[in-house]
Design a protein around this motif. Structure first.
Motif, mmCIF file in Angstrom:
data_model
loop_
_atom_site.group_PDB
_atom_site.id
_atom_site.type_symbol
_atom_site.label_atom_id
_atom_site.label_comp_id
_atom_site.label_asym_id
_atom_site.label_seq_id
_atom_site.Cartn_x
_atom_site.Cartn_y
_atom_site.Cartn_z
ATOM 1 N N GLY A 68 0.833 -1.199 0.000
ATOM 2 C CA GLY A 68 0.000 0.000 0.000
ATOM 3 C C GLY A 68 0.865 1.246 0.000
ATOM 4 O O GLY A 68 2.034 1.217 0.376
ATOM 5 N N GLY A 69 0.286 2.342 -0.416
ATOM 6 C CA GLY A 69 1.017 3.602 -0.479
ATOM 7 C C GLY A 69 1.143 4.267 0.880
ATOM 8 O O GLY A 69 0.382 3.988 1.807
ATOM 9 N N PRO A 70 2.089 5.184 1.026
ATOM 10 C CA PRO A 70 2.284 5.891 2.292
ATOM 11 C C PRO A 70 1.170 6.908 2.536
ATOM 12 O O PRO A 70 0.463 7.309 1.614
ATOM 13 C CB PRO A 70 3.625 6.596 2.084
ATOM 14 N N ALA A 71 1.030 7.312 3.783
ATOM 15 C CA ALA A 71 0.047 8.340 4.143
ATOM 16 C C ALA A 71 0.412 9.671 3.499
ATOM 17 O O ALA A 71 1.577 9.961 3.236
ATOM 18 C CB ALA A 71 -0.007 8.486 5.665
ATOM 19 N N THR A 72 -0.601 10.469 3.230
ATOM 20 C CA THR A 72 -0.407 11.822 2.701
ATOM 21 C C THR A 72 -1.118 12.800 3.630
ATOM 22 O O THR A 72 -1.752 12.388 4.605
ATOM 23 C CB THR A 72 -0.991 11.954 1.277
ATOM 24 N N SER A 73 -1.084 14.050 3.315
ATOM 25 C CA SER A 73 -1.788 15.041 4.134
ATOM 26 C C SER A 73 -3.308 14.902 4.003
ATOM 27 O O SER A 73 -4.055 15.422 4.825
ATOM 28 C CB SER A 73 -1.356 16.449 3.734
ATOM 29 N N LEU A 74 -3.778 14.195 3.006
ATOM 30 C CA LEU A 74 -5.212 14.029 2.773
ATOM 31 C C LEU A 74 -5.727 12.625 3.053
ATOM 32 O O LEU A 74 -6.938 12.400 3.050
ATOM 33 C CB LEU A 74 -5.551 14.401 1.320
ATOM 34 N N SER A 75 -4.840 11.656 3.256
ATOM 35 C CA SER A 75 -5.309 10.280 3.461
ATOM 36 C C SER A 75 -4.333 9.494 4.317
ATOM 37 O O SER A 75 -3.156 9.846 4.430
ATOM 38 C CB SER A 75 -5.488 9.567 2.113
ATOM 39 N N GLY A 76 -4.837 8.440 4.908
ATOM 40 C CA GLY A 76 -3.983 7.547 5.685
ATOM 41 C C GLY A 76 -3.229 6.597 4.781
ATOM 42 O O GLY A 76 -3.399 6.588 3.565
ATOM 43 N N GLN A 77 -2.399 5.797 5.407
ATOM 44 C CA GLN A 77 -1.607 4.819 4.669
ATOM 45 C C GLN A 77 -2.527 3.764 4.070
ATOM 46 O O GLN A 77 -3.480 3.309 4.698
ATOM 47 C CB GLN A 77 -0.604 4.154 5.613
ATOM 48 N N GLY A 78 -2.231 3.337 2.836
ATOM 49 C CA GLY A 78 -3.002 2.286 2.174
ATOM 50 C C GLY A 78 -2.572 0.915 2.654
ATOM 51 O O GLY A 78 -1.408 0.683 2.988
ATOM 52 N N GLY A 79 -3.510 -0.012 2.709
ATOM 53 C CA GLY A 79 -3.204 -1.388 3.123
ATOM 54 C C GLY A 79 -2.573 -2.192 1.999
ATOM 55 O O GLY A 79 -2.740 -1.882 0.820
ATOM 56 N N SER A 80 -1.858 -3.222 2.390
ATOM 57 C CA SER A 80 -1.248 -4.114 1.401
ATOM 58 C C SER A 80 -2.298 -5.032 0.809
ATOM 59 O O SER A 80 -3.295 -5.359 1.447
ATOM 60 C CB SER A 80 -0.145 -4.948 2.054
ATOM 61 N N GLY A 81 -2.062 -5.465 -0.420
ATOM 62 C CA GLY A 81 -2.971 -6.400 -1.070
ATOM 63 C C GLY A 81 -2.782 -7.811 -0.520
ATOM 64 O O GLY A 81 -1.699 -8.179 -0.060
ATOM 65 N N ALA A 82 -3.839 -8.590 -0.552
ATOM 66 C CA ALA A 82 -3.791 -9.978 -0.070
ATOM 67 C C ALA A 82 -3.006 -10.853 -1.032
ATOM 68 O O ALA A 82 -2.882 -10.550 -2.215
ATOM 69 C CB ALA A 82 -5.216 -10.513 0.067
ATOM 70 N N GLY A 83 -2.500 -11.950 -0.517
ATOM 71 C CA GLY A 83 -1.845 -12.937 -1.362
ATOM 72 C C GLY A 83 -2.870 -13.653 -2.225
ATOM 73 O O GLY A 83 -4.065 -13.625 -1.960
ATOM 74 N N GLY A 84 -2.416 -14.304 -3.258
ATOM 75 C CA GLY A 84 -3.309 -14.998 -4.189
ATOM 76 C C GLY A 84 -3.417 -16.485 -3.897
ATOM 77 O O GLY A 84 -3.182 -16.942 -2.781
ATOM 78 N N ILE A 85 -3.748 -17.252 -4.931
ATOM 79 C CA ILE A 85 -3.994 -18.689 -4.811
ATOM 80 C C ILE A 85 -3.154 -19.437 -5.827
ATOM 81 O O ILE A 85 -3.119 -19.056 -7.003
ATOM 82 C CB ILE A 85 -5.491 -18.996 -5.072
ATOM 83 N N VAL A 86 -2.509 -20.523 -5.383
ATOM 84 C CA VAL A 86 -1.838 -21.457 -6.298
ATOM 85 C C VAL A 86 -2.520 -22.799 -6.149
ATOM 86 O O VAL A 86 -2.712 -23.276 -5.018
ATOM 87 C CB VAL A 86 -0.331 -21.596 -5.970
ATOM 88 N N HIS A 87 -2.895 -23.399 -7.267
ATOM 89 C CA HIS A 87 -3.615 -24.679 -7.227
ATOM 90 C C HIS A 87 -2.931 -25.666 -8.158
ATOM 91 O O HIS A 87 -2.820 -25.406 -9.361
ATOM 92 C CB HIS A 87 -5.068 -24.438 -7.653
ATOM 93 N N PHE A 88 -2.460 -26.777 -7.623
ATOM 94 C CA PHE A 88 -1.889 -27.882 -8.415
ATOM 95 C C PHE A 88 -2.957 -28.964 -8.549
ATOM 96 O O PHE A 88 -3.545 -29.367 -7.536
ATOM 97 C CB PHE A 88 -0.672 -28.501 -7.739
ATOM 98 N N VAL A 89 -3.175 -29.459 -9.769
ATOM 99 C CA VAL A 89 -4.127 -30.540 -9.994
ATOM 100 C C VAL A 89 -3.395 -31.645 -10.746
ATOM 101 O O VAL A 89 -2.974 -31.458 -11.879
ATOM 102 C CB VAL A 89 -5.333 -30.063 -10.820
ATOM 103 N N SER A 90 -3.215 -32.797 -10.087
ATOM 104 C CA SER A 90 -2.516 -33.923 -10.694
ATOM 105 C C SER A 90 -2.921 -35.200 -9.966
ATOM 106 O O SER A 90 -3.064 -35.197 -8.743
ATOM 107 C CB SER A 90 -0.996 -33.723 -10.568
ATOM 108 N N PRO A 91 -3.071 -36.298 -10.705
ATOM 109 C CA PRO A 91 -3.401 -37.563 -10.040
ATOM 110 C C PRO A 91 -2.191 -38.193 -9.351
ATOM 111 O O PRO A 91 -2.340 -39.138 -8.591
ATOM 112 C CB PRO A 91 -3.907 -38.445 -11.191
ATOM 113 N N LEU A 92 -1.000 -37.667 -9.614
ATOM 114 C CA LEU A 92 0.232 -38.234 -9.065
ATOM 115 C C LEU A 92 0.768 -37.377 -7.934
ATOM 116 O O LEU A 92 0.581 -36.176 -7.905
ATOM 117 C CB LEU A 92 1.293 -38.351 -10.156
ATOM 118 N N GLU A 93 1.484 -37.991 -7.014
ATOM 119 C CA GLU A 93 2.122 -37.249 -5.921
ATOM 120 C C GLU A 93 3.492 -36.792 -6.324
ATOM 121 O O GLU A 93 4.168 -37.369 -7.092
ATOM 122 C CB GLU A 93 2.214 -38.120 -4.679
#
Length: 93
Positions: A68-93
């Motif tokens: 997220g971006g830093p605070a300014t004189s007009l707004s507070g600090q922005g929050g960080s974005g959430a992590g995403g998703i990784v999905h493996f699909v395979s019949p084998l280990e």
């Protein structure tokens, strides 16, 4: 007035019949972007690896959220974005 948020990481899908191998120098990334001026960071995206064979990863798979971006004189600090998703699909280990 807050800043604009960072872009999200998007999506990547890889489908293979015989198997997937990601070598040590290989990298798949769907990271969210950082932002400025009080906006929130973009969230990580989605990565899907699907195969009828084995999936071997010796490289890097990344789906981190942006800062997220830093605070300014007009707004507070922005929050960080959430992590995403990784999905493996395979019949084998």
């Amino acid at each position: 007035l807050g800043g604009f948020g960072g872009d999200g990481g998007g999506s990547i899908a890889i489908y293979c019949k015989q198997g997937i191998i990601i070598n040590p120098s290989g990298r798949i990334s769907a990271d969210g972007d950082d932002t400025t001026s009080g906006g929130g960071g973009g969230s990580g995206g989605i990565i899907v690896l699907a195969s009828n064979g084995a999936i071997t990863n010796s490289g890097t798979i990344s789906i981190t959220g942006g800062d997220g971006g830093p605070a300014t004189s007009l707004s507070g600090q922005g929050g960080s974005g959430a992590g995403g998703i990784v999905h493996f699909v395979s019949p084998l280990e």
